[in-house]
Design a protein around this motif. Structure first.
Motif, short mmCIF file in Angstrom:
data_model
loop_
_atom_site.label_atom_id
_atom_site.label_comp_id
_atom_site.label_asym_id
_atom_site.label_seq_id
_atom_site.Cartn_x
_atom_site.Cartn_y
_atom_site.Cartn_z
N GLY A 27 36.54 24.56 24.08
CA GLY A 27 36.10 25.56 24.07
C GLY A 27 36.35 26.59 23.31
O GLY A 27 37.13 26.82 23.27
N LEU A 28 35.89 27.01 22.33
CA LEU A 28 35.80 28.52 21.29
C LEU A 28 35.05 28.73 20.71
O LEU A 28 33.76 27.84 20.00
N THR A 29 35.10 30.21 19.94
CA THR A 29 33.84 31.12 19.65
C THR A 29 34.46 30.89 18.02
O THR A 29 35.53 31.53 17.85
N GLU A 62 37.98 33.43 19.05
CA GLU A 62 38.10 33.46 20.49
C GLU A 62 38.29 32.29 21.27
O GLU A 62 37.37 31.16 21.15
N ARG A 101 31.31 30.02 34.32
CA ARG A 101 30.08 29.26 33.00
C ARG A 101 28.63 28.69 33.84
O ARG A 101 28.18 29.15 35.21
N ARG A 103 26.01 27.95 33.36
CA ARG A 103 24.92 26.87 33.88
C ARG A 103 25.57 26.66 34.88
O ARG A 103 24.40 26.09 35.94
N ILE A 112 36.23 27.37 31.96
CA ILE A 112 37.03 27.31 31.21
C ILE A 112 36.97 25.74 29.55
O ILE A 112 36.89 24.98 30.98
N GLY E 35 29.42 28.27 18.31
CA GLY E 35 30.44 27.76 19.37
C GLY E 35 30.75 26.81 19.15
O GLY E 35 29.72 25.68 18.68
N TYR E 36 32.10 26.06 20.13
CA TYR E 36 31.97 24.88 19.85
C TYR E 36 32.41 24.94 21.54
O TYR E 36 32.89 25.47 22.49
N ARG E 38 31.25 21.71 25.22
CA ARG E 38 30.41 20.16 25.19
C ARG E 38 29.63 19.97 25.02
O ARG E 38 29.14 18.76 24.41
N GLN E 39 28.61 20.71 24.59
CA GLN E 39 27.29 20.94 23.82
C GLN E 39 28.12 20.49 22.39
O GLN E 39 28.69 21.15 21.65
N LYS E 58 25.67 30.94 18.52
CA LYS E 58 25.09 31.27 20.27
C LYS E 58 25.40 32.81 19.64
O LYS E 58 25.63 32.49 18.24
N VAL E 86 23.54 21.71 29.48
CA VAL E 86 24.83 22.07 28.78
C VAL E 86 24.98 23.42 27.85
O VAL E 86 23.58 23.13 27.53
N GLY E 87 25.48 23.76 27.41
CA GLY E 87 26.08 24.74 26.64
C GLY E 87 25.34 25.92 26.84
O GLY E 87 24.90 27.37 25.72
N LYS E 90 29.28 31.01 28.05
CA LYS E 90 29.96 32.01 29.06
C LYS E 90 29.63 32.85 29.40
O LYS E 90 29.16 33.75 28.50
N1 LIG Z 1 37.63 28.47 26.22
C1 LIG Z 1 35.93 28.84 25.73
N2 LIG Z 1 36.87 30.40 25.04
C2 LIG Z 1 35.93 31.11 24.07
N3 LIG Z 1 34.50 30.36 24.07
C3 LIG Z 1 34.18 29.12 24.68
C4 LIG Z 1 35.59 28.46 25.91
N4 LIG Z 1 34.00 27.08 26.30
C5 LIG Z 1 33.15 27.43 26.01
N5 LIG Z 1 32.97 28.34 24.52
C6 LIG Z 1 31.64 29.25 23.93
O1 LIG Z 1 31.01 28.78 24.81
C7 LIG Z 1 29.83 27.77 24.48
C8 LIG Z 1 29.27 26.97 25.07
O2 LIG Z 1 30.13 26.19 26.14
P1 LIG Z 1 29.31 24.41 26.62
O3 LIG Z 1 31.52 23.95 26.97
O4 LIG Z 1 29.06 23.98 24.96
O5 LIG Z 1 28.54 24.61 27.40
P2 LIG Z 1 28.85 24.94 29.01
O6 LIG Z 1 29.37 26.66 28.81
O7 LIG Z 1 27.58 24.94 29.45
O8 LIG Z 1 29.84 23.98 29.74
C9 LIG Z 1 30.60 27.34 23.42
O9 LIG Z 1 29.86 26.81 22.64
C10 LIG Z 1 31.01 28.43 22.79
O10 LIG Z 1 30.50 29.88 22.14
#
Ligand SMILES: Nc1ncnc2c1ncn2[C@@H]1O[C@H](COP(=O)(O)OP(=O)(O)O)[C@@H](O)[C@H]1O
Ligand SMILES: Nc1ncnc2c1ncn2[C@@H]1O[C@H](COP(=O)(O)OP(=O)(O)O)[C@@H](O)[C@H]1O
Ligand SMILES: Nc1ncnc2c1ncn2[C@@H]1O[C@H](COP(=O)(O)OP(=O)(O)O)[C@@H](O)[C@H]1O
Lengths: 112, 427, 427, 427, 112, 112
Positions: A27-29, A62, A101, A103, A112, E35-36, E38-39, E58, E86-87, E90
């Motif tokens: 994941g990343l932002t 990020e 997280r 969720r 993460i 964001g990137y 799991r979603q 996001k 999912v999504g 954080k």
């Molecule tokens: N390691 C990370 N560092 C920074 N931002 C993250 C990281 N992992 C996820 N994110 C942010 O959180 C959002 C949601 O994460 P996601 O994996 O899609 O769903 P969930 O948090 O429900 O598991 C992503 O779209 C991203 O913006």
């Protein structure tokens, strides 16, 4: 846990992102930002008068990761976003106290 | 005898006036048609801007503002006299009747032409001329060097288009052969298309469009602009086809407007059905291209078709345009706005269709149509390829990679089309 | 005798030519009017896109591009022959003269109609037809399922509109009664409005519009687009009303254009004064709706009014439209673009106004006008409600909540109208 | 005797019909010309919105929607009768023939005017009237108080413009002197320009435009809107100049359209060459202004020029406009859209050019032209300055600094033109 | 003092914001981000070719608060922005050394 | 090293930026954000219904600098962005573990 904030050139995102993904960073932002540094902006002209656009479009990535994976993430970002020209950007590492997280309400590395 | 002579006088006055009335109406329609063709330039500007990226918008608008301007001026200087050199050159392949515009009283009455004055003639034809160059502009967008493009366009519109136009509309050899192209499926649209094809081949694709053998779409930045463009083009086609009747003849013009509008409609449906059925989603850019495909398709035979034939021609054009877009992408000819598919391919289709539908249908006509398509195609492609190649070897025709990445607006013009809006970096 | 016969010949030629001249002018104007009505579709597309959110723009544009196309094609297939079935059905409530378009020479001269050829007739009426469906599109925007909307529109424009149109313009029973609707305040605008009302009721409001009994405005995404739309509609109305004279008669057409423009102007002032005074701010969307309100209001009696009456009708329409928008929100009928207020309410107002202003004013006429409004309203609402209900029970008429949130552009079309621009998440 | 009387009857019927035919054509063209001039208001709205910031877009659109509306209404109430007070006031400086619009049958035939009915006359002139006020709107944009601007515009269009117009077109003293201004380089464009100049002087520059003696450009927010505006203006000019022939006379109208289009083209080239050569970059806003410069320049003598003179006049106008923009910035008169340069300066140039090019060229004419320019300029500037000053002293003419910073859209209208898009804060 | 950075779904902002406000959190800052995770993003199609929009829109909420109020803020954010799908996003907690209110130059807790 | 995050009024950027530049701060990054705080947003009206735009456009400046220069940077930002009216914004100071210049891979103070 650490937070990596990397300011990179916009068109490098794809490479950086793909490599991070393949290396297991899930994941990343990303944020659109404008940067000022040694790389100069450009001049624009409008109705006969020139003016400077001093800020250059950049992206901020990020990424929060565990202390162990930090080195790897940094290495990937550097390798994939370097062009060698002024304006490649910076990486800042900040300490993170906690990650959650939303969720699942998991926290720490699990989040993460 | 006195009454007789009086009544002869009266009668001849009446005949005169009546003739003037008809002439005035015809001329009025042709002037309006010229205005409608003019509006097509705004249509092209909007469509092409809408289907390309926002970092190249100033550049597209600039080209599309300057082309009609160059078109009109060069047409005044040489084009008009190259395209309509007069009867001396009937059946020929090249003619020229001197520089500039000039007429005395004879150019201002129905003696010149029952449909229009000399000035109206020039204006209508001049507005037509520039459309061929505008077609090119969309296909080479987002990477062509501005100065080279302007040189190309000037030569293309000042010489290429009028020479070809003369072959048919100027009374040249294709006209004598019986080649039929009512309002320019071939003479305007395919001509523009061939010029575009030459440019696209020599320029190469935009960076990032074809990566590892995969098509990577580069979406246009504004669907409203594209839609405005297509509606204005359709409106303009009322003048483009309707004006090609060269008079306000009620029967002929109204039929032409009906076939034109039905073909446009059927083109939209053809493209909608194809893109929805085959590509799974109703793609607006395809429907818009379908409308244009129908319009280009009917242009060659708009006065020779009944409504049903017009619908069939348009519908097929609408299907063709979708597959053509896919095909050009497959062979990596990168055409940001679909100009090759719309103007070149459907221009050929429309010209060919005159041989199989409508009043002129028949084997003989079909062969003549194909000859015309081939001859005009070979000449125009060669002519355009020559210019593009010459420019490539000298001043270059493509902007630097750096500039292409940053956008031609900053690179060529030092300004931005939308300075107030936050734009998304390409990722 | 010889001179006499010659002069008779000459004279009949002259009469022939003169007649042709007048016919040609009339037909020319009607063709231009068709082009102007065509441009209204671009007006609607721009206005509706401008007054809705940017996540639904492709969808709106798609609908507004496809509706005129469907309108023209179905009108060619059945609509024209349903609406103008011929003298056999005079005074009736339903007639049909067969499928498709066809005419021989008789359709091409003033014998068919002193104002236009058969083709022109079709084109002008066909352009009109689609406007009724376009009116619906704005009111149901941002939540209606594309495929169901297209089915509705096809039936509405192919059957609903021509059947009603026949009652008056096709020589049906309302015409015999003396119902007056010059260019369609009721027959086009209210008909569209009733279709919209049925849809709005069955669809329900957009999510988030009415929360806890409070109106939560969902602002349109582009005021320039909306403004472009309204100006183009006003321009198009020159053809809509001006063409409804059915000839280029100088006195009649010029009066109609004056009353039309003055009513539009007074409508703008009415809406401006009301929104500035009552709502405290000069709301551009209200002024734009005020212009349209004035235009719709004058449409029924544009040829029967003097300038002053036209101003009064327009001004009242401008006031009505503002309060009507507020009212529909109060009763939670969610109409993103104000189509109900503009077309339904002001269409009724305009038709009614024929009974109280202008040449036809009188108790008797007022009663007939009210009957016409009621009969057409009941039929159209029922007809439209039936179709919407049928669709709701079968394929569904509303997109999923998920899709509504994300936008219909991604949901229905898999594309975005403005991919280059950073958009603000709704908060 | 019987045949004779019959044939006289027949003949007079024919003459009647023929006359009617010609009258109908003329009137048709004039109505279309009115429609084209109407479209100029959309052109101005788009251009002015495109060349200003997105935080002031609702405000610009509001003004440009309301001005034609106010223009038409006040012209109906007083303007038309001030400007064309009738023969009693021939050669005078002021006349008035009563309030409102009214005509009987005499206004509806060629007895009124061979070119148009009373209603057409009003509509065409009324559409013209509002353009003068629209010109002002661009120059004072982004800082003028809405209510004061509306008061100014109302007075300017209701009184200022018609009084000046009467001097020439209404048969007043300048007409008797032989002052020539075919379609209004001075009477419309410079008049608008003088009104703008007075406003610009009294308002002062936008905050941040001139800082520490340096020009700090404030770029317009949408080049596509600006381009759409200019194309629509060019189209509208077909009616503005073409309609000023006051009939559909084929020779005159077609010449006028050709000179108009060539001047526009040459203006674009003039501005392109100048901005590319002198300012180093091909600036689209300059090319667009160049087109308008050419159009304004040719307007005074569009019917008196041959193509070559038209090109020269336009080309020079294109050069002038670029330097004029630079000059106004140098003397710190802040005109966001270049209206002073386009309308005032090129309006003067065009009026002057009638003395040196074309059929009327000569010393005597030049002097008269200069007198006309000076007299109209002094009067209009004084008149406008008086109103602006009066408003400044009473209600104020400029919005608060706070409001200017935040934008007039929020400040005056409480709404935003593009609520869905992320905008870049001014830095 | 701590800084909360929460990545949430855009349409949840209103709820989160209202609840925070009612619970006495007087300020926060919001940024549009992509964001990137799991979603997955969605597919788009343009002129016959499909492509992935990998990043999901996001919002990032930034909220600086005292150590005591941290738990409460976190709880509100979780409660109000969770959908369970999912999504959801954080929450990251970062240490803050100092906070200053520009207007008054107050610092520390008083500044926020 | 510290990271300064300052939320300021958009139109103050030019002043702040110029002064920082003149005082030798060679780089910074700017982001468009929306803020909620004591400064209230404005009302808008659309088709007869009023609604609140609660968030106010702000800019976030991010500046990483050495501990020694921190005071100076803060002072400049305060001086140049203060108007004294509610809504001037905040400055937050966060600890930074590391900074890297992508182009040269230098790290620490040398990187900024
Ligand atoms: N390691 C990370 N560092 C920074 N931002 C993250 C990281 N992992 C996820 N994110 C942010 O959180 C959002 C949601 O994460 P996601 O994996 O899609 O769903 P969930 O948090 O429900 O598991 C992503 O779209 C991203 O913006
Ligand atoms: N001290 C800093 N704090 C925060 N961001 C910085 C700083 N210095 C540079 N940046 C960011 O890094 C980007 C690249 O810096 P620049 O000096 O142009 O090139 P390079 O990093 O290659 O030396 C800048 O555009 C800016 O966004
Ligand atoms: N606790 C906080 N966390 C993060 N950002 C905040 C916080 N409080 C305020 N802000 C930001 O600071 C901006 C200014 O705050 P505000 O209370 O309006 O004015 P002031 O700082 O002058 O008291 C807000 O718009 C918001 O962006």
């Amino acid at each position: 846990m650490k937070k990596i904030e990397a300011i990179i050139r916009p068109f490098k995102l794809e490479d950086v992102h793909n490599e991070l993904q393949e290396s297991g960073f899930g994941g990343l932002t990303v944020t659109e930002v404008k940067g000022y540094g040694r790389q100069k902006g450009h001049k624009e002209i409008y109705r006969g008068s020139e003016y400077n656009i001093e800020f250059v479009p950049k992206l901020k990535i990020e990424l929060v990761c565990s202390d162990e994976l930090l080195e790897k993430a940094i290495e990937i970002i550097i390798t994939k976003s370097k062009t060698g020209e002024v304006g490649d950007g910076k990486i800042f590492i900040l300490p993170v106290d906690e990650a959650i997280r939303i969720r699942t309400e998991e926290s720490g590395i699990a989040a993460i | 005898m006195d009454t007789l002579s009086t009544s002869i006088n009266v009668i001849s006055t009446i005949i005169e006036t009546t003739g003037t009335a008809v002439f005035t109406i015809n001329n009025l329609w042709m002037m309006i048609a010229a205005g409608l063709v003019f509006i097509m330039h705004l249509g092209f500007a909007s469509l092409e801007a809408g289907l390309t990226q926002s970092k190249n918008t100033v550049n597209i608008l600039f080209k599309n503002s300057v082309i009609p301007v160059i078109g009109l001026l060069t047409y005044a200087i040489v084009g008009f006299n190259l395209m309509y050199p007069g009867e001396n050159f009937a059946g020929g392949i090249f003619g020229f009747s001197g520089f500039g515009l000039w007429t005395d009283g004879t150019g201002l009455t129905k003696a010149y032409n029952p449909g229009y004055t000399y000035w109206t003639d020039f204006l209508f034809q001049g507005m037509f001329a520039a459309t061929a160059a505008t077609i090119v502009s969309g296909a080479v967008a987002e990477r062509v060097k501005l100065s080279s493009f302007l040189v190309f366009s000037t030569l293309f519109v000042a010489i290429g288009y009028p020479v070809v136009g003369m072959w048919k509309w100027g009374g040249g050899f294709l006209n004598e052969w019986g080649f039929y192209d009512f309002a320019g499926s071939t003479i305007v649209h395919s001509v523009g298309g061939w010029g575009a094809l030459a440019g696209v081949i020599l320029l190469g694709a935009r960076k990032g469009k074809y990566v590892d053998g995969k098509v990577h779409p580069i979406p246009g930045h504004s669907m409203p602009l594209a839609t405005i463009g297509v509606f204005l083009l359709w409106l303009g086609w009322f003048g483009f086809n309707g004006g090609s009747v060269l008079s306000a003849d009620p029967a002929a013009v109204s039929l032409v407007l009906v076939t034109t509008s039905l073909a446009a409609s059927a083109g939209a449906i053809g493209a909608m059905v194809t893109s929805w059925g085959y590509l799974k989603k109703p793609d607006i850019s395809m429907v818009l291209n379908g409308i244009l495909a129908g319009l280009v398709g009917i242009t060659a035979g708009a006065d020779q078709m009944q409504p049903l034939s017009a619908c069939i021609i348009g519908f097929i054009a609408g299907i063709i345009v979708v597959f053509s877009v896919l095909l050009f992408d497959k062979i990596k000819l990168d055409d940001p706005v679909g100009a090759l598919s719309v103007h070149l391919v459907c221009g050929i289709w429309g010209t060919f269709a005159v041989g199989i539908f409508g009043n002129l249908a028949g084997w003989h006509q079909t062969l003549i149509q194909l000859s015309g398509i081939a001859i005009i195609g070979s000449f125009t492609f060669t002519f355009a390829f020559g210019i593009w190649l010459g420019l490539k070897k000298t001043t270059g025709i493509r902007v630097s990679q750096e500039e292409e990445k940053e956008g031609l607006d900053i690179g060529e013009h030092g300004m931005s089309a939308y300075p107030d809006f936050e734009r998304i970096s390409q990722y």
